[in-house]
Scaffold this motif. Structure first.
Motif, PDB file in Angstrom:
ATOM      1  N   ASP A   1     118.177 -17.950  11.049  1.00 29.31           N
ATOM      2  CA  ASP A   1     117.006 -19.164  10.743  1.00 29.31           C
ATOM      3  C   ASP A   1     117.939 -20.589  10.342  1.00 29.31           C
ATOM      4  OD1 ASP A   1     118.140 -18.618   8.466  1.00 29.31           O
ATOM      5  OD2 ASP A   1     116.843 -18.650   7.142  1.00 29.31           O
ATOM      6  N   ASN A   2     119.160 -20.890  10.697  1.00 27.83           N
ATOM      7  CA  ASN A   2     119.989 -21.990  10.380  1.00 27.83           C
ATOM      8  C   ASN A   2     121.210 -22.152  11.591  1.00 27.83           C
ATOM      9  OD1 ASN A   2     121.260 -23.332   9.292  1.00 27.83           O
ATOM     10  ND2 ASN A   2     122.371 -22.655   7.903  1.00 27.83           N
ATOM     11  N   GLU A   3     121.226 -23.471  12.021  1.00 25.45           N
ATOM     12  CA  GLU A   3     121.691 -22.959  13.101  1.00 25.45           C
ATOM     13  C   GLU A   3     122.855 -23.381  12.697  1.00 25.45           C
ATOM     14  OE1 GLU A   3     120.271 -25.113  16.312  1.00 25.45           O
ATOM     15  OE2 GLU A   3     118.533 -24.090  17.014  1.00 25.45           O
ATOM     16  N   GLU A   4     123.692 -23.772  12.105  1.00 28.00           N
ATOM     17  CA  GLU A   4     124.596 -24.448  10.911  1.00 28.00           C
ATOM     18  C   GLU A   4     125.677 -23.446  10.732  1.00 28.00           C
ATOM     19  OE1 GLU A   4     124.835 -28.119  10.844  1.00 28.00           O
ATOM     20  OE2 GLU A   4     123.082 -28.161  11.676  1.00 28.00           O
ATOM     21  N   HIS A   5     126.583 -23.919  11.322  1.00 32.29           N
ATOM     22  CA  HIS A   5     127.990 -23.038  10.882  1.00 32.29           C
ATOM     23  C   HIS A   5     128.021 -23.324   9.256  1.00 32.29           C
ATOM     24  CE1 HIS A   5     129.724 -21.293  14.297  1.00 32.29           C
ATOM     25  NE2 HIS A   5     129.252 -22.778  15.084  1.00 32.29           N
ATOM     26  N   ARG A   6     128.662 -21.772   8.744  1.00 30.35           N
ATOM     27  CA  ARG A   6     128.908 -21.899   6.633  1.00 30.35           C
ATOM     28  C   ARG A   6     130.109 -21.141   6.654  1.00 30.35           C
ATOM     29  NH1 ARG A   6     128.302 -16.704   5.671  1.00 30.35           N
ATOM     30  NH2 ARG A   6     126.704 -15.556   6.962  1.00 30.35           N
ATOM     31  N   LEU A   7     130.606 -22.211   6.060  1.00 26.86           N
ATOM     32  CA  LEU A   7     132.382 -22.021   5.304  1.00 26.86           C
ATOM     33  C   LEU A   7     132.020 -20.200   4.520  1.00 26.86           C
ATOM     34  CD1 LEU A   7     133.551 -24.876   3.954  1.00 26.86           C
ATOM     35  CD2 LEU A   7     134.062 -23.966   6.014  1.00 26.86           C
ATOM     36  N   THR A   8     133.112 -19.376   5.611  1.00 29.78           N
ATOM     37  CA  THR A   8     133.675 -18.377   5.112  1.00 29.78           C
ATOM     38  C   THR A   8     133.919 -18.478   3.244  1.00 29.78           C
ATOM     39  OG1 THR A   8     135.770 -17.607   5.828  1.00 29.78           O
ATOM     40  CG2 THR A   8     133.168 -17.192   7.362  1.00 29.78           C
ATOM     41  N   THR A   9     133.759 -16.887   2.704  1.00 31.08           N
ATOM     42  CA  THR A   9     134.259 -17.266   1.239  1.00 31.08           C
ATOM     43  C   THR A   9     135.756 -17.393   1.724  1.00 31.08           C
ATOM     44  OG1 THR A   9     132.842 -15.290   0.804  1.00 31.08           O
ATOM     45  CG2 THR A   9     135.186 -15.414  -0.882  1.00 31.08           C
ATOM     46  N   GLU A  10     136.878 -16.647   2.287  1.00 36.89           N
ATOM     47  CA  GLU A  10     137.965 -16.845   2.284  1.00 36.89           C
ATOM     48  C   GLU A  10     138.939 -18.597   2.677  1.00 36.89           C
ATOM     49  OE1 GLU A  10     136.494 -14.659   3.737  1.00 36.89           O
ATOM     50  OE2 GLU A  10     137.324 -13.052   3.727  1.00 36.89           O
ATOM     51  N   ALA A  11     137.459 -19.226   3.333  1.00 39.01           N
ATOM     52  CA  ALA A  11     137.622 -20.538   3.666  1.00 39.01           C
ATOM     53  C   ALA A  11     137.286 -21.656   2.940  1.00 39.01           C
ATOM     54  CB  ALA A  11     136.594 -20.825   5.330  1.00 39.01           C
ATOM     55  N   GLN A  12     136.946 -21.043   1.985  1.00 40.27           N
ATOM     56  CA  GLN A  12     135.828 -21.083   0.838  1.00 40.27           C
ATOM     57  C   GLN A  12     137.331 -21.835  -0.283  1.00 40.27           C
ATOM     58  OE1 GLN A  12     131.478 -20.786  -1.285  1.00 40.27           O
ATOM     59  NE2 GLN A  12     131.012 -20.272   0.681  1.00 40.27           N
ATOM     60  N   LEU A  13     137.833 -20.362  -0.212  1.00 37.28           N
ATOM     61  CA  LEU A  13     139.629 -19.947  -1.436  1.00 37.28           C
ATOM     62  C   LEU A  13     139.959 -21.116  -0.616  1.00 37.28           C
ATOM     63  CD1 LEU A  13     140.615 -17.955  -3.807  1.00 37.28           C
ATOM     64  CD2 LEU A  13     140.633 -17.009  -1.954  1.00 37.28           C
ATOM     65  N   THR A  14     140.307 -21.250   0.581  1.00 39.36           N
ATOM     66  CA  THR A  14     141.305 -21.767   1.036  1.00 39.36           C
ATOM     67  C   THR A  14     141.739 -23.256   0.786  1.00 39.36           C
ATOM     68  OG1 THR A  14     142.004 -20.269   2.910  1.00 39.36           O
ATOM     69  CG2 THR A  14     142.355 -22.538   2.990  1.00 39.36           C
ATOM     70  N   GLU A  15     140.482 -24.029   0.907  1.00 42.42           N
ATOM     71  CA  GLU A  15     139.699 -25.329   0.363  1.00 42.42           C
ATOM     72  C   GLU A  15     139.764 -25.698  -1.292  1.00 42.42           C
ATOM     73  OE1 GLU A  15     135.785 -26.837   1.737  1.00 42.42           O
ATOM     74  OE2 GLU A  15     136.615 -26.773   3.679  1.00 42.42           O
TER      75      GLU A  15
END
Length: 270
Positions: A199-213
């Motif tokens: 129900d959401n076409e937007e890409h969301r950051l994965t946990t690993e990507a959030q950790l990287t940032e």
């Protein structure tokens, strides 16, 4: 003895293609790297649409006067009706002539422009990753491209279809060389392209990507490692409940600076 393990890297074209598949999972064709710049067909489509509407409106407006012409009109009524029809007919011919001069928007044109638009989007995404250091571009077998400085040089070029870059003058005896990206680094970076929820076409950051940032932000603020690796790992596992130890280790390996990865206890945060 093996000095360069090619299996540990993706060619530049592979990086481009894999990124495109992640960014456009439904529309990617695999031919985008070779797509050429094309005029946006939307403006032409809109002009044709407006002219069709104008012609249709004129045809509807001309129907009543045509019906009147068949009736018993006085000379003045006939002349007035004829003049009105003549004016509308002139506008009709002008609209049709203008429509005939506009190119038809073919399916090929639409596909070509869409493909080029995807190519531009992927190249922009990769340029941002190279500029931020999320990905490292390697030319030859070992040299890391200093993207921030080279990208400002007019003689620097990136050829994704050829998996090659043109090296700026004075930087090397070679002017061109094959370009690669570490598979491991790409795997961490590409985690940001998690599949969207139904129900959401937007890409969301994965946990690993959030950790990287989060780690990059911490490194920027703390030149000296504030805690032991184990303490940071435990802290991050608590901050990101869905993060695994393996996920932390993978991100840590490609994100933390060498000084932080060295063993030894560091000063704890107050």
């Amino acid at each position: 003895m093996l000095r360069f393990d090619l299996s540990a890297y993706y060619s530049l074209l592979e990086v481009f293609d894999r990124t495109g598949r992640l960014m456009f999972p439904q529309d990617w064709t695999g031919e985008e790297a070779w797509s050429r710049d094309t005029e946006n067909p939307n403006e032409i489509k809109e002009q044709r649409k407006e002219l069709f509407a104008k012609i249709t409106s004129l045809q509807n407006d001309m129907a009543p006067p045509h019906a009147l012409m068949a009736m018993d009109l006085s000379d003045s009524e006939f002349q007035e009706t004829s003049d009105n029809l003549g004016a509308m007919n002139t506008r009709m011919k002008e609209a049709k002539a203008e429509l005939a001069q506009l190119p038809k928007v073919s399916d090929t044109w639409l596909k070509d422009h869409a493909g080029f638009s995807r190519r531009v989007a992927v190249e922009k995404e990769l340029a941002q990753a190279f500029n931020a250091g999320d990905l490292q571009l390697i030319v030859g077998t070992s040299r890391i491209v200093p993207w921030k400085s080279w990208c400002q040089r007019s003689d620097f070029r990136v050829y994704y279809p050829l998996s090659m870059i043109r090296i700026p003058k004075g930087e090397s005896a070679l002017r061109r060389g094959p370009a690669f990206v570490s598979r491991e680094m790409f795997a961490i970076w590409s985690n940001r392209f998690a599949r969207p929820e139904p129900d959401n076409e937007e890409h969301r950051l994965t946990t690993e990507a959030q950790l990287t940032e989060w780690l990059r932000d911490l490194i920027a603020k703390q030149p000296v490692k504030p805690k032991t690796t184990e303490a940071l790992r435990q802290q991050d596992l608590e901050m990101f409940p869905s993060l695994s130890v393996r996920g932390f280790n993978a991100v840590w390996k490609v994100t933390a600076p060498e000084a932080w990865r060295k063993k030894g206890r560091k000063k704890e945060l107050e």
